[in-house]
Motif scaffolding. Structure first.
Motif, PDB file in Angstrom:
ATOM      1  N   UNK A  27       0.832  -1.195   0.000  1.00 49.26           N
ATOM      2  CA  UNK A  27       0.000   0.000   0.000  1.00 49.26           C
ATOM      3  C   UNK A  27       0.867   1.245   0.000  1.00 49.26           C
ATOM      4  N   UNK A  28       0.376   2.234  -0.653  1.00 51.41           N
ATOM      5  CA  UNK A  28       1.055   3.526  -0.699  1.00 51.41           C
ATOM      6  C   UNK A  28       0.858   4.212   0.652  1.00 51.41           C
ATOM      7  N   UNK A  29       1.925   4.787   1.223  1.00 51.60           N
ATOM      8  CA  UNK A  29       1.758   5.446   2.526  1.00 51.60           C
ATOM      9  C   UNK A  29       0.807   6.633   2.434  1.00 51.60           C
ATOM     10  N   UNK A  30       0.099   6.876   3.489  1.00 48.03           N
ATOM     11  CA  UNK A  30      -0.867   7.971   3.525  1.00 48.03           C
ATOM     12  C   UNK A  30      -0.173   9.326   3.558  1.00 48.03           C
ATOM     13  N   UNK A  31       0.931   9.405   4.317  1.00 46.37           N
ATOM     14  CA  UNK A  31       1.661  10.661   4.461  1.00 46.37           C
ATOM     15  C   UNK A  31       3.128  10.462   4.132  1.00 46.37           C
ATOM     16  N   UNK A  32       3.767  11.570   3.769  1.00 39.94           N
ATOM     17  CA  UNK A  32       5.205  11.545   3.506  1.00 39.94           C
ATOM     18  C   UNK A  32       5.881  12.460   4.521  1.00 39.94           C
ATOM     19  N   UNK A  33       6.863  11.926   5.222  1.00 39.62           N
ATOM     20  CA  UNK A  33       7.571  12.697   6.238  1.00 39.62           C
ATOM     21  C   UNK A  33       8.988  13.063   5.828  1.00 39.62           C
ATOM     22  N   UNK A  34       9.568  12.363   4.867  1.00 36.44           N
ATOM     23  CA  UNK A  34      10.927  12.678   4.440  1.00 36.44           C
ATOM     24  C   UNK A  34      11.883  12.728   5.620  1.00 36.44           C
ATOM     25  N   UNK A  35      12.589  13.828   5.760  1.00 37.21           N
ATOM     26  CA  UNK A  35      13.593  13.971   6.817  1.00 37.21           C
ATOM     27  C   UNK A  35      13.022  14.578   8.106  1.00 37.21           C
ATOM     28  N   UNK A  36      11.719  14.694   8.197  1.00 37.68           N
ATOM     29  CA  UNK A  36      11.084  15.348   9.342  1.00 37.68           C
ATOM     30  C   UNK A  36      11.505  14.754  10.688  1.00 37.68           C
ATOM     31  N   UNK A  37      11.418  13.437  10.816  1.00 36.63           N
ATOM     32  CA  UNK A  37      11.736  12.820  12.103  1.00 36.63           C
ATOM     33  C   UNK A  37      13.202  13.029  12.479  1.00 36.63           C
ATOM     34  N   UNK A  63       8.877  19.953  -0.924  1.00 37.02           N
ATOM     35  CA  UNK A  63       8.977  19.948  -2.395  1.00 37.02           C
ATOM     36  C   UNK A  63       8.918  18.524  -2.949  1.00 37.02           C
ATOM     37  N   UNK A  64       9.651  17.593  -2.321  1.00 36.78           N
ATOM     38  CA  UNK A  64       9.637  16.194  -2.764  1.00 36.78           C
ATOM     39  C   UNK A  64       8.239  15.601  -2.632  1.00 36.78           C
ATOM     40  N   UNK A  65       7.585  15.916  -1.544  1.00 42.59           N
ATOM     41  CA  UNK A  65       6.243  15.407  -1.295  1.00 42.59           C
ATOM     42  C   UNK A  65       5.278  15.898  -2.360  1.00 42.59           C
ATOM     43  N   UNK A  66       5.338  17.183  -2.664  1.00 47.00           N
ATOM     44  CA  UNK A  66       4.457  17.741  -3.682  1.00 47.00           C
ATOM     45  C   UNK A  66       4.775  17.169  -5.063  1.00 47.00           C
ATOM     46  N   UNK A  67       6.061  17.010  -5.350  1.00 48.56           N
ATOM     47  CA  UNK A  67       6.477  16.475  -6.650  1.00 48.56           C
ATOM     48  C   UNK A  67       5.975  15.033  -6.818  1.00 48.56           C
ATOM     49  N   UNK A  68       5.968  14.273  -5.740  1.00 51.72           N
ATOM     50  CA  UNK A  68       5.511  12.884  -5.792  1.00 51.72           C
ATOM     51  C   UNK A  68       4.012  12.739  -5.545  1.00 51.72           C
ATOM     52  N   UNK A  69       3.328  13.869  -5.463  1.00 50.37           N
ATOM     53  CA  UNK A  69       1.881  13.907  -5.262  1.00 50.37           C
ATOM     54  C   UNK A  69       1.449  13.127  -4.017  1.00 50.37           C
ATOM     55  N   UNK A  70       2.200  13.331  -2.938  1.00 50.87           N
ATOM     56  CA  UNK A  70       1.862  12.745  -1.647  1.00 50.87           C
ATOM     57  C   UNK A  70       1.391  13.851  -0.718  1.00 50.87           C
ATOM     58  N   UNK A  72       1.825  15.850   2.855  1.00 53.48           N
ATOM     59  CA  UNK A  72       2.771  16.132   3.939  1.00 53.48           C
ATOM     60  C   UNK A  72       2.181  15.617   5.243  1.00 53.48           C
ATOM     61  N   UNK A  73       3.008  14.955   6.030  1.00 56.49           N
ATOM     62  CA  UNK A  73       2.551  14.356   7.281  1.00 56.49           C
ATOM     63  C   UNK A  73       2.177  15.380   8.328  1.00 56.49           C
ATOM     64  N   UNK A  74       1.245  15.015   9.206  1.00 61.07           N
ATOM     65  CA  UNK A  74       0.857  15.902  10.295  1.00 61.07           C
ATOM     66  C   UNK A  74       2.054  16.271  11.166  1.00 61.07           C
ATOM     67  N   UNK A  75       2.115  17.526  11.546  1.00 67.41           N
ATOM     68  CA  UNK A  75       3.190  18.002  12.408  1.00 67.41           C
ATOM     69  C   UNK A  75       4.325  18.667  11.657  1.00 67.41           C
ATOM     70  N   UNK A  76       4.505  18.328  10.379  1.00 70.38           N
ATOM     71  CA  UNK A  76       5.627  18.881   9.628  1.00 70.38           C
ATOM     72  C   UNK A  76       5.490  20.391   9.440  1.00 70.38           C
ATOM     73  N   UNK A  77       4.319  20.841   9.017  1.00 71.92           N
ATOM     74  CA  UNK A  77       4.124  22.286   8.842  1.00 71.92           C
ATOM     75  C   UNK A  77       4.219  23.021  10.176  1.00 71.92           C
TER      76      UNK A  77
END
Length: 123
Positions: A27-37, A63-70, A72-77
């Motif tokens: 399954x495709x992940x619901x959110x993308x966190x990248x380097x957030x953690x 930017x990566x998240x938007x480019x991959x049409x995912x 952004x995970x909660x808390x990142x913003x």
């Protein structure tokens, strides 16, 4: 058993195996966190770490998240807004906090708390 009876059972077993294996799609992940953690950990582990480096890393993740049409995970913003406030870029920080609140209404109480403290710190 004769060969005629084994053939239907073998076909049935192969069909079940194929159906089982093709049903195992990741399954495709619901959110993308990248380097957030990693960024949050580095921020709290080493308070001397450069806030601008963390901001750049989180902006890159967005930017990566938007480019991959995912999404952004909660808390990142919220964390990015907090970092902008720390760096003295108040308007940008408040905008990111508002964006977190808009995308994740369940964070409203916490974001309102942060916004109230940010406004109190301005006085």
């Amino acid at each position: 058993m004769d060969a005629k009876m084994m053939a239907p059972k073998a076909v049935l077993m192969v069909a079940i195996a194929i159906a089982t294996l093709t049903g195992c799609e990741t399954t495709k992940p619901l959110y993308h966190y990248g380097s957030y953690q990693t960024n949050v950990y580095e921020h709290f582990k080493n308070e001397d770490s450069a806030v601008t480096e963390q901001i750049e890393a989180l902006e890159k993740t967005i930017r990566e998240t938007n480019r991959n049409k995912l999404q952004v995970g909660p808390g990142l913003y919220a964390h990015l807004g907090f970092l902008y406030l720390q760096s003295g870029q108040r308007d940008t920080g408040l905008a990111y906090l508002q964006k977190e609140k808009q995308l994740y209404p369940e964070s409203t109480h916490f974001i309102d708390f942060l916004l109230k403290n940010a406004k109190a710190g301005q006085s």
